[in-house]
Design a protein around this motif. Structure first.
Motif, short mmCIF file in Angstrom:
data_model
loop_
_atom_site.label_atom_id
_atom_site.label_comp_id
_atom_site.label_asym_id
_atom_site.label_seq_id
_atom_site.Cartn_x
_atom_site.Cartn_y
_atom_site.Cartn_z
N MET A 147 0.75 -1.38 -0.26
CA MET A 147 0.02 -0.08 0.02
C MET A 147 0.89 1.22 -0.05
O MET A 147 1.86 1.24 0.87
CB MET A 147 -0.92 -0.01 1.24
N SER A 148 0.56 2.20 -0.63
CA SER A 148 1.14 3.44 -0.94
C SER A 148 1.27 4.14 0.46
O SER A 148 0.45 4.06 1.32
CB SER A 148 0.76 4.26 -1.84
N ASN A 149 2.31 5.05 0.91
CA ASN A 149 2.44 5.68 1.75
C ASN A 149 1.80 7.02 2.01
O ASN A 149 1.33 7.71 0.85
CB ASN A 149 3.79 6.07 2.34
N TYR A 150 2.16 8.02 2.66
CA TYR A 150 1.60 9.35 2.65
C TYR A 150 2.28 10.23 1.75
O TYR A 150 3.46 10.16 1.63
CB TYR A 150 2.05 9.80 4.34
N GLY A 151 1.46 10.71 1.07
CA GLY A 151 1.93 11.82 -0.09
C GLY A 151 2.34 11.39 -1.37
O GLY A 151 2.83 12.03 -2.01
N MET A 152 2.12 9.94 -1.19
CA MET A 152 2.72 9.40 -2.83
C MET A 152 1.41 9.38 -3.63
O MET A 152 0.49 9.05 -3.38
CB MET A 152 3.05 7.80 -2.55
N GLY A 153 1.80 9.46 -4.84
CA GLY A 153 0.91 9.66 -6.13
C GLY A 153 0.42 8.49 -6.78
O GLY A 153 1.22 7.48 -6.86
N SER A 154 -0.61 8.52 -7.38
CA SER A 154 -0.94 7.22 -8.26
C SER A 154 -1.87 7.73 -9.14
O SER A 154 -2.15 8.93 -9.31
CB SER A 154 -1.86 6.27 -7.34
N LYS A 155 -1.98 7.03 -10.26
CA LYS A 155 -2.87 7.47 -11.58
C LYS A 155 -3.93 6.38 -11.88
O LYS A 155 -3.88 5.29 -11.14
CB LYS A 155 -1.91 7.43 -12.50
N ILE A 156 -5.13 7.03 -12.07
CA ILE A 156 -6.22 6.39 -12.51
C ILE A 156 -6.12 6.07 -14.03
O ILE A 156 -6.42 7.10 -14.84
CB ILE A 156 -7.60 6.62 -12.02
N LEU A 157 -5.98 4.89 -14.42
CA LEU A 157 -5.76 4.89 -15.92
C LEU A 157 -6.99 3.97 -16.51
O LEU A 157 -7.17 3.00 -16.06
CB LEU A 157 -4.60 4.10 -16.47
N ASN A 158 -7.67 4.48 -17.62
CA ASN A 158 -8.78 3.89 -18.06
C ASN A 158 -8.38 3.09 -19.33
O ASN A 158 -8.21 3.71 -20.22
CB ASN A 158 -10.02 4.72 -18.49
N TYR A 159 -7.93 1.61 -19.28
CA TYR A 159 -7.78 1.09 -20.41
C TYR A 159 -8.78 0.82 -21.37
O TYR A 159 -9.76 -0.04 -20.96
CB TYR A 159 -6.92 -0.36 -19.94
N TYR A 160 -8.79 0.82 -22.72
CA TYR A 160 -9.71 0.61 -23.72
C TYR A 160 -8.87 -0.24 -24.80
O TYR A 160 -7.85 0.38 -25.22
CB TYR A 160 -10.33 1.85 -24.20
N ARG A 161 -9.73 -1.56 -25.30
CA ARG A 161 -9.05 -2.08 -26.22
C ARG A 161 -9.73 -1.94 -27.62
O ARG A 161 -11.24 -1.97 -27.35
CB ARG A 161 -8.93 -3.64 -25.85
N LYS A 162 -9.28 -1.61 -28.51
CA LYS A 162 -10.01 -1.38 -29.97
C LYS A 162 -10.68 -2.72 -30.34
O LYS A 162 -10.30 -3.77 -29.76
CB LYS A 162 -9.11 -1.11 -30.84
N ARG A 163 -11.85 -2.49 -30.82
CA ARG A 163 -12.45 -3.46 -31.52
C ARG A 163 -11.77 -4.17 -32.71
O ARG A 163 -11.95 -5.40 -33.04
CB ARG A 163 -13.80 -3.21 -31.70
N SER A 164 -11.10 -3.34 -33.26
CA SER A 164 -10.50 -3.56 -34.56
C SER A 164 -9.48 -2.50 -34.74
O SER A 164 -9.40 -1.51 -34.22
CB SER A 164 -11.43 -3.69 -35.83
N ASP A 165 -8.53 -2.65 -35.71
CA ASP A 165 -7.43 -1.74 -36.07
C ASP A 165 -8.13 -0.41 -36.50
O ASP A 165 -7.51 0.67 -36.72
CB ASP A 165 -6.54 -2.39 -37.28
N GLU A 166 -9.32 -0.38 -37.22
CA GLU A 166 -10.03 1.03 -37.63
C GLU A 166 -10.83 1.45 -36.56
O GLU A 166 -11.25 2.74 -36.99
CB GLU A 166 -10.97 0.37 -38.95
N ASP A 167 -10.97 1.02 -35.42
CA ASP A 167 -11.55 1.58 -34.30
C ASP A 167 -10.83 2.93 -33.99
O ASP A 167 -9.68 3.05 -33.34
CB ASP A 167 -11.75 0.62 -33.16
N GLU A 168 -11.58 4.14 -33.92
CA GLU A 168 -11.01 5.33 -33.55
C GLU A 168 -11.54 5.61 -32.34
O GLU A 168 -11.77 6.90 -32.14
CB GLU A 168 -11.14 6.02 -34.78
N THR A 169 -12.51 4.81 -31.53
CA THR A 169 -13.10 5.38 -30.34
C THR A 169 -12.11 5.70 -29.05
O THR A 169 -11.06 4.95 -29.24
CB THR A 169 -14.27 4.29 -29.80
N ARG A 170 -12.46 6.85 -28.86
CA ARG A 170 -11.62 7.35 -27.51
C ARG A 170 -12.62 7.72 -26.38
O ARG A 170 -13.13 8.91 -26.32
CB ARG A 170 -10.88 8.43 -27.70
#
Length: 529
Positions: free
Chosen positions: A189-212
């Motif tokens: 577990m992180s300690n006092y004052g240490m930072g973290s990020k929330i990353l929203n991973y999205y996998r493309k349905r196909s190579d032509e998928d431009e959704t963001r």
């Protein structure tokens, strides 16, 4: 007419004096070429002389020979390996790339009392669980929240926004995210004052998928169809799926968003900030997430390992150098640093100081310790680079586990399960063992039991990080592909099939991952209580 050093070309329609007309009419050009007589001094004759570039021809010939030699004797398929490397690099870029994580100044400085050199027994037993003691018949008055203007922090670096411990407060009305771990005792577990990020991973349905996709919190990270999962081989991001993830330099874990009850609130107890006593505040819970099982990114050091010794020495240097900066003559007494090392006496501190300092036996500085003449006193940035907050957090995790094992009567636990047999379940679940097992499993160097006593949930909703043998040691759950009858005569006398074992292993991982996701992503928290 064009004249070359070796060949001559003559236009068919051109009249050449002295040549038989019948030869021209009959089209006998070969005979005509032999009988043509050219006078290079004729003023009516236009001659263009072209010289051949033999150097270019020679270079081309050499290149062709080299190419033929390589095609004939190159049996290592270098070209195929180059393509494989390019594909692997693209996958590493998308999933394993180290993102920058910013910490508050209190974490970078390892500020006391939030970062201690040695945890006391009471602190190790209540790690990240401070006691809230309220005396009976005590009246608690809730104070008004302080207001923090967003314009004040706009365009500033994280180090400037969170420059002091007063900025790390939930009493100023800033936006907050409440994370509730599904594990009773997370590995790290992180300690006092240490930072973290929330990353929203999205996998493309196909190579032509431009959704963001856009979410209210976190950064969007796009995965291509060939990219590996951000959870290695212990988690999945299906095509078209968004998986919020808690990301830092210590752990990686999936997040599941929930809507808290309207009657739930957060009570905050604040101390310091220039005001005497304690103050209490009430806050709403705007963002609530349940944290899935945490996956360690780095190993927890084992007791008495070299990492522990090195970090302890560098921590001593950090404290001594900061004391020297505050002193007038850049000198210290052993008593000036003893309060930071309650588990060591003055004699032990003197022995450690001898490595980088000198004791003054005469002169104005007699009785003091000063830095060696061959060394220089580093600045604040150099002092911070000696030990990072992640290393201290790992050391504290090790100390907490040591205290737990001592309380259970195991004397601090064993350091490596490869060298000791007959270990208890508590010893096998020591963080320096489980973190190493998991990292080796992600690299294909080990296999885990996946379920059983090491499951932190106890209900088959989490992974057991206890290591098992890769030579038939993994036993899949009942009803899996591994229960199929095996003809030992076709396996050379072995009692297991490598392909079936690997398939059963992957099926069990997928089953546990999906079961955890279904349980923690329930519509409301009450569904899981």
């Amino acid at each position: 007419m064009i004249v070359d050093d070796d060949l001559y070309w003559v236009d068919e329609d051109e009249y050449v004096d002295g040549v038989d007309d019948d030869a021209i009419l009959e089209g006998n050009l070969d005979e005509l070429a032999k009988r043509v007589v050219l006078d290079l001094n004729d003023t009516q004759l236009l001659v263009d002389v072209q010289r051949r570039d033999y150097s270019r021809k020679k270079a081309k010939s050499v290149a062709m020979r080299e190419e033929m030699f390589q095609k004939r004797y190159n049996i290592s398929n270098d070209q195929a390996y180059d393509l494989l490397k390019e594909n692997l690099q693209s996958r590493v870029r998308a999933t394993v790339g180290n993102l920058s994580i910013d910490h508050a100044m209190a974490a970078l400085r390892l500020q006391s009392p939030y970062y201690k050199v040695k945890l006391s027994k009471s602190q190790a037993r209540s790690f990240h669980r401070p006691n809230l003691v309220v005396r009976p018949n005590t009246v608690i008055h809730f104070s008004k929240m302080r207001h923090r203007k967003k314009k004040k922090d706009k365009g500033k670096d994280v180090h400037e926004i969170l420059a002091s411990s007063n900025d790390l407060s939930l009493c100023d009305g800033s936006n907050i995210v409440l994370l509730e771990y599904c594990e009773e005792n997370p590995v790290i577990m992180s300690n006092y004052g240490m930072g973290s990020k929330i990353l929203n991973y999205y996998r493309k349905r196909s190579d032509e998928d431009e959704t963001r996709p856009k979410l209210s919190l976190g950064e969007v990270y796009i995965l291509n169809s060939q990219d590996r999962s951000p959870f290695w081989n212990f988690g999945f991001v299906e095509p078209g799926e968004i998986v919020p993830t808690l990301y830092n330099r210590l752990i990686r874990a999936p997040l599941y968003k929930h809507e808290p009850y309207e009657t739930d609130f957060l009570m905050v107890r604040g101390t310091g900030g220039g005001s005497p006593g304690q103050k209490y505040f009430l806050r709403n819970i705007p963002n609530l997430f349940t944290v899935g099982q945490t996956f360690p990114v780095t190993e927890v050091p084992s007791p008495r390992s070299r990492r522990v010794t090195t970090a302890s020495k560098n921590r001593l240097k950090m404290i001594v150098y900061r004391v020297l900066h505050k002193s007038e003559n850049e000198r210290i007494l052993v008593k000036g640093i003893s309060q930071h090392f309650p588990d060591q006496n003055d004699m032990q501190n003197r022995q450690r100081l001898k490595e980088f300092m000198e004791y003054q036996r005469a002169g104005e500085d007699q009785g003091f310790w000063k830095i060696k003449p061959t060394d220089t006193l580093p600045n604040e940035d150099g002092i911070r680079a000696m030990v990072n907050p992640e290393e201290i957090t790992l050391l504290e995790t090790m100390q907490v586990s040591q205290q737990f094992l001592e309380d259970e009567g195991y004397g601090g636990g064993k350091e490596d399960d490869e060298q000791h047999e007959g270990m208890s379940i508590e010893e096998k679940l020591a963080p320096w063992i489980t973190s190493k097992n998991f990292i080796n499993a992600t690299q294909g160097k080990a296999m885990l039991e996946l379920y059983g006593e090491g499951d932190p949930t106890g209900h088959g909703l989490g992974f057991s990080f206890i290591r098992t043998s890769m030579k038939g040691g993994f036993k899949a759950a009942a009803g899996s592909v591994a229960d199929q009858p095996i003809d030992k005569s076709k396996l050379g006398g072995h009692s297991y099939n490598v392909a079936l074992q690997q398939k059963a292993y992957e099926e069990e991982i997928k089953r546990i991952w999906n079961a955890q996701k279904a349980d923690l992503s329930a519509a409301s928290i009450s569904d899981t209580r």
